[in-house]
Design a protein around this motif. Structure first.
Motif, PDB file in Angstrom:
ATOM      1  N   HIS A 178       0.828  -1.207   0.000  1.00 10.81           N
ATOM      2  CA  HIS A 178       0.000   0.000   0.000  1.00 10.81           C
ATOM      3  C   HIS A 178       0.862   1.257   0.000  1.00 10.81           C
ATOM      4  O   HIS A 178       0.547   2.233  -0.705  1.00 10.81           O
ATOM      5  CB  HIS A 178      -0.922  -0.002   1.226  1.00 10.81           C
ATOM      6  CG  HIS A 178      -2.035  -0.999   1.119  1.00 10.81           C
ATOM      7  ND1 HIS A 178      -2.855  -1.313   2.179  1.00 10.81           N
ATOM      8  CD2 HIS A 178      -2.455  -1.761   0.082  1.00 10.81           C
ATOM      9  CE1 HIS A 178      -3.751  -2.212   1.799  1.00 10.81           C
ATOM     10  NE2 HIS A 178      -3.522  -2.498   0.539  1.00 10.81           N
ATOM     11  N   LYS A 179       1.928   1.252   0.778  1.00 11.82           N
ATOM     12  CA  LYS A 179       2.790   2.433   0.833  1.00 11.82           C
ATOM     13  C   LYS A 179       3.409   2.728  -0.524  1.00 11.82           C
ATOM     14  O   LYS A 179       3.507   3.891  -0.940  1.00 11.82           O
ATOM     15  CB  LYS A 179       3.895   2.238   1.875  1.00 11.82           C
ATOM     16  CG  LYS A 179       4.822   3.446   1.992  1.00 11.82           C
ATOM     17  CD  LYS A 179       5.857   3.266   3.087  1.00 11.82           C
ATOM     18  CE  LYS A 179       6.739   4.515   3.193  1.00 11.82           C
ATOM     19  NZ  LYS A 179       7.737   4.381   4.278  1.00 11.82           N
ATOM     20  N   THR A 212       3.397   6.591  -4.938  1.00 14.07           N
ATOM     21  CA  THR A 212       3.317   6.889  -6.366  1.00 14.07           C
ATOM     22  C   THR A 212       2.175   7.851  -6.658  1.00 14.07           C
ATOM     23  O   THR A 212       2.328   8.819  -7.417  1.00 14.07           O
ATOM     24  CB  THR A 212       3.120   5.599  -7.179  1.00 14.07           C
ATOM     25  OG1 THR A 212       4.208   4.711  -6.926  1.00 14.07           O
ATOM     26  CG2 THR A 212       3.041   5.897  -8.666  1.00 14.07           C
ATOM     27  N   ILE A 213       1.018   7.611  -6.040  1.00 12.30           N
ATOM     28  CA  ILE A 213      -0.143   8.483  -6.242  1.00 12.30           C
ATOM     29  C   ILE A 213       0.156   9.901  -5.772  1.00 12.30           C
ATOM     30  O   ILE A 213      -0.116  10.885  -6.473  1.00 12.30           O
ATOM     31  CB  ILE A 213      -1.367   7.914  -5.496  1.00 12.30           C
ATOM     32  CG1 ILE A 213      -1.817   6.605  -6.142  1.00 12.30           C
ATOM     33  CG2 ILE A 213      -2.510   8.936  -5.484  1.00 12.30           C
ATOM     34  CD1 ILE A 213      -2.891   5.878  -5.351  1.00 12.30           C
ATOM     35  N   LEU A 264      -5.844  19.171  -5.155  1.00 13.34           N
ATOM     36  CA  LEU A 264      -6.689  18.054  -4.735  1.00 13.34           C
ATOM     37  C   LEU A 264      -6.071  17.302  -3.562  1.00 13.34           C
ATOM     38  O   LEU A 264      -6.771  16.857  -2.650  1.00 13.34           O
ATOM     39  CB  LEU A 264      -6.917  17.094  -5.913  1.00 13.34           C
ATOM     40  CG  LEU A 264      -7.868  17.564  -7.010  1.00 13.34           C
ATOM     41  CD1 LEU A 264      -7.818  16.602  -8.191  1.00 13.34           C
ATOM     42  CD2 LEU A 264      -9.284  17.678  -6.480  1.00 13.34           C
ATOM     43  N   LEU A 265      -4.752  17.173  -3.596  1.00 21.04           N
ATOM     44  CA  LEU A 265      -4.061  16.461  -2.523  1.00 21.04           C
ATOM     45  C   LEU A 265      -4.249  17.175  -1.189  1.00 21.04           C
ATOM     46  O   LEU A 265      -4.491  16.541  -0.161  1.00 21.04           O
ATOM     47  CB  LEU A 265      -2.574  16.333  -2.850  1.00 21.04           C
ATOM     48  CG  LEU A 265      -1.707  15.594  -1.823  1.00 21.04           C
ATOM     49  CD1 LEU A 265      -2.208  14.174  -1.628  1.00 21.04           C
ATOM     50  CD2 LEU A 265      -0.250  15.599  -2.257  1.00 21.04           C
ATOM     51  N   LEU A 266      -4.151  18.495  -1.217  1.00 20.26           N
ATOM     52  CA  LEU A 266      -4.346  19.267   0.011  1.00 20.26           C
ATOM     53  C   LEU A 266      -5.760  19.095   0.548  1.00 20.26           C
ATOM     54  O   LEU A 266      -5.977  19.024   1.761  1.00 20.26           O
ATOM     55  CB  LEU A 266      -4.047  20.747  -0.248  1.00 20.26           C
ATOM     56  CG  LEU A 266      -2.581  21.096  -0.535  1.00 20.26           C
ATOM     57  CD1 LEU A 266      -2.447  22.565  -0.905  1.00 20.26           C
ATOM     58  CD2 LEU A 266      -1.717  20.777   0.679  1.00 20.26           C
ATOM     59  N   GLU A 267      -6.730  19.029  -0.364  1.00 18.78           N
ATOM     60  CA  GLU A 267      -8.115  18.814   0.064  1.00 18.78           C
ATOM     61  C   GLU A 267      -8.292  17.411   0.643  1.00 18.78           C
ATOM     62  O   GLU A 267      -8.984  17.223   1.649  1.00 18.78           O
ATOM     63  CB  GLU A 267      -9.061  19.008  -1.128  1.00 18.78           C
ATOM     64  CG  GLU A 267      -9.109  20.438  -1.649  1.00 18.78           C
ATOM     65  CD  GLU A 267     -10.001  20.578  -2.871  1.00 18.78           C
ATOM     66  OE1 GLU A 267     -10.622  19.550  -3.253  1.00 18.78           O
ATOM     67  OE2 GLU A 267     -10.078  21.672  -3.435  1.00 18.78           O
ATOM     68  N   GLY A 283       3.984   7.217   6.826  1.00 19.54           N
ATOM     69  CA  GLY A 283       5.077   8.177   6.832  1.00 19.54           C
ATOM     70  C   GLY A 283       5.117   9.089   5.620  1.00 19.54           C
ATOM     71  O   GLY A 283       6.135   9.739   5.353  1.00 19.54           O
ATOM     72  N   ILE A 284       4.016   9.163   4.869  1.00 16.74           N
ATOM     73  CA  ILE A 284       3.974   9.998   3.666  1.00 16.74           C
ATOM     74  C   ILE A 284       3.720  11.457   4.032  1.00 16.74           C
ATOM     75  O   ILE A 284       4.184  12.380   3.360  1.00 16.74           O
ATOM     76  CB  ILE A 284       2.908   9.468   2.691  1.00 16.74           C
ATOM     77  CG1 ILE A 284       3.275   8.040   2.266  1.00 16.74           C
ATOM     78  CG2 ILE A 284       2.790  10.361   1.458  1.00 16.74           C
ATOM     79  CD1 ILE A 284       2.224   7.355   1.427  1.00 16.74           C
ATOM     80  N   VAL A 285       2.970  11.685   5.104  1.00 15.94           N
ATOM     81  CA  VAL A 285       2.815  13.034   5.653  1.00 15.94           C
ATOM     82  C   VAL A 285       3.262  12.985   7.105  1.00 15.94           C
ATOM     83  O   VAL A 285       3.299  11.919   7.723  1.00 15.94           O
ATOM     84  CB  VAL A 285       1.353  13.540   5.576  1.00 15.94           C
ATOM     85  CG1 VAL A 285       0.898  13.621   4.144  1.00 15.94           C
ATOM     86  CG2 VAL A 285       0.424  12.643   6.389  1.00 15.94           C
ATOM     87  N   ARG A 286       3.599  14.136   7.639  1.00 16.93           N
ATOM     88  CA  ARG A 286       4.043  14.214   9.033  1.00 16.93           C
ATOM     89  C   ARG A 286       3.005  14.938   9.869  1.00 16.93           C
ATOM     90  O   ARG A 286       2.296  15.812   9.372  1.00 16.93           O
ATOM     91  CB  ARG A 286       5.379  14.950   9.137  1.00 16.93           C
ATOM     92  CG  ARG A 286       6.539  14.227   8.502  1.00 16.93           C
ATOM     93  CD  ARG A 286       7.861  14.730   9.023  1.00 16.93           C
ATOM     94  NE  ARG A 286       8.034  16.155   8.812  1.00 16.93           N
ATOM     95  CZ  ARG A 286       9.045  16.862   9.315  1.00 16.93           C
ATOM     96  NH1 ARG A 286       9.942  16.262  10.077  1.00 16.93           N
ATOM     97  NH2 ARG A 286       9.146  18.145   9.074  1.00 16.93           N
TER      98      ARG A 286
END
Length: 286
Positions: A48-49, A54-55, A68-71, A86-89
């Motif tokens: 999944h990670k 990649t997305i 869109l990512l921020l939303e 661990g993709i966002v902190r």
């Protein structure tokens, strides 16, 4: 046109409860089965990670995708998923609290403790507890240790300020001693006597509604808005024994002392500096 986003809070809580139940069940398995189940979980998470990374990378490469990512990150389920991998902190305040939790055994072994009041403009405001209060050497040692771990582990923090905890049971900031009435940004709230232990009071200010909470004679001030959808919290349920405040709208539960959301980690209440002068509560809304 404004789109109505469905409220999936209940579904998120059910999914989280299901995961917790599965983890608890795995812990009761025989060692061989437990190892196999844990390996399966880790393999799925790694898969999944890879896909999620990649997305996110592709979304960041396109201006509309970045928007869109921020939303998407504002959604509790999406944020929790990306945070887990661990993709966002987490925000600096949450990470700083985790750092202090990790350093707590060392502090307590020296008869002291530290409480993070807030992180603002790169400054961590910390209250010292225990034998360190009143002993200059112990206080200096504890301060240096807390400062070192916070600056090392949370790059957004550039310095530390120790909050004076002796003058009042309320949260105090290391401010000048003049009356807040003549200091920029401070607004007058209710009298301390109007906020009894185990109760909360809200009042209006030019910068919005403010919520004052009295938990065992320790006052805290927050923006009177649930971090989930911004609805007022003053009609919620305050549990003095558990130290929690539950939003009356969608059931989000918050730790009263830290403002941390126990339902969704990213939904932090917005704290305000607070002081008491001559029995009157003063707050500085951001």
């Amino acid at each position: 046109m404004t789109q109505t986003v469905p409220d999936d809070t209940g579904l998120l809580e059910q999914a989280a409860a299901r995961v917790d139940a599965a983890v608890a069940a795995v812990a009761k398995l025989e060692p061989v089965a437990q190892t196999a189940a844990t390996e399966l979980k880790q393999a799925i998470e790694a898969f999944h990670k890879l896909a999620l990374t990649t997305i996110v990378r592709r979304l960041k490469q396109d201006p509309r995708g970045k928007e869109l990512l921020l939303e998407l990150v504002e959604d509790p389920a999406v944020y929790a998923l990306l945070l887990m991998h661990g993709i966002v902190r987490a925000d600096p305040l949450t990470r700083a609290r985790r750092v202090l939790d990790g350093a707590r055994p060392y502090m307590q072994s020296h008869g002291g403790d530290a409480e993070l009041v807030e992180v603002r403009d790169g400054i961590a405001y910390v209250r010292l507890h225990g034998s360190c209060n009143g002993c200059s050497l112990s206080a200096f040692t504890l301060r240096k240790h807390v400062e070192e771990v916070l600056l090392r582990e949370v790059p957004e923090i550039t310095r530390l300020e120790v909050v004076n905890d002796q003058a009042t049971p309320a949260i105090l900031r290391a401010e000048a001693q003049e009356s807040p009435a003549i200091e920029k940004g401070w607004v007058r709230g209710p009298a301390v006597a109007e906020v009894l232990p185990g109760q909360m009071v809200s009042f209006a200010s030019e910068r919005g509604s403010v919520l004052i909470v009295n938990l065992t004679n320790r006052l805290s001030a927050y923006r009177n808005a649930c971090a989930h959808q911004g609805r007022p919290l003053d009609g919620g349920m305050l549990d003095p024994d558990a130290g929690t405040l539950t939003c009356p709208w969608h059931g989000f539960c918050f730790d009263v002392q830290s403002g941390e959301c126990l339902t969704a980690p990213q939904a932090q209440l917005e704290p305000f500096p607070l002081r008491v002068v001559d029995g009157i509560i003063w707050v500085r809304p951001q």
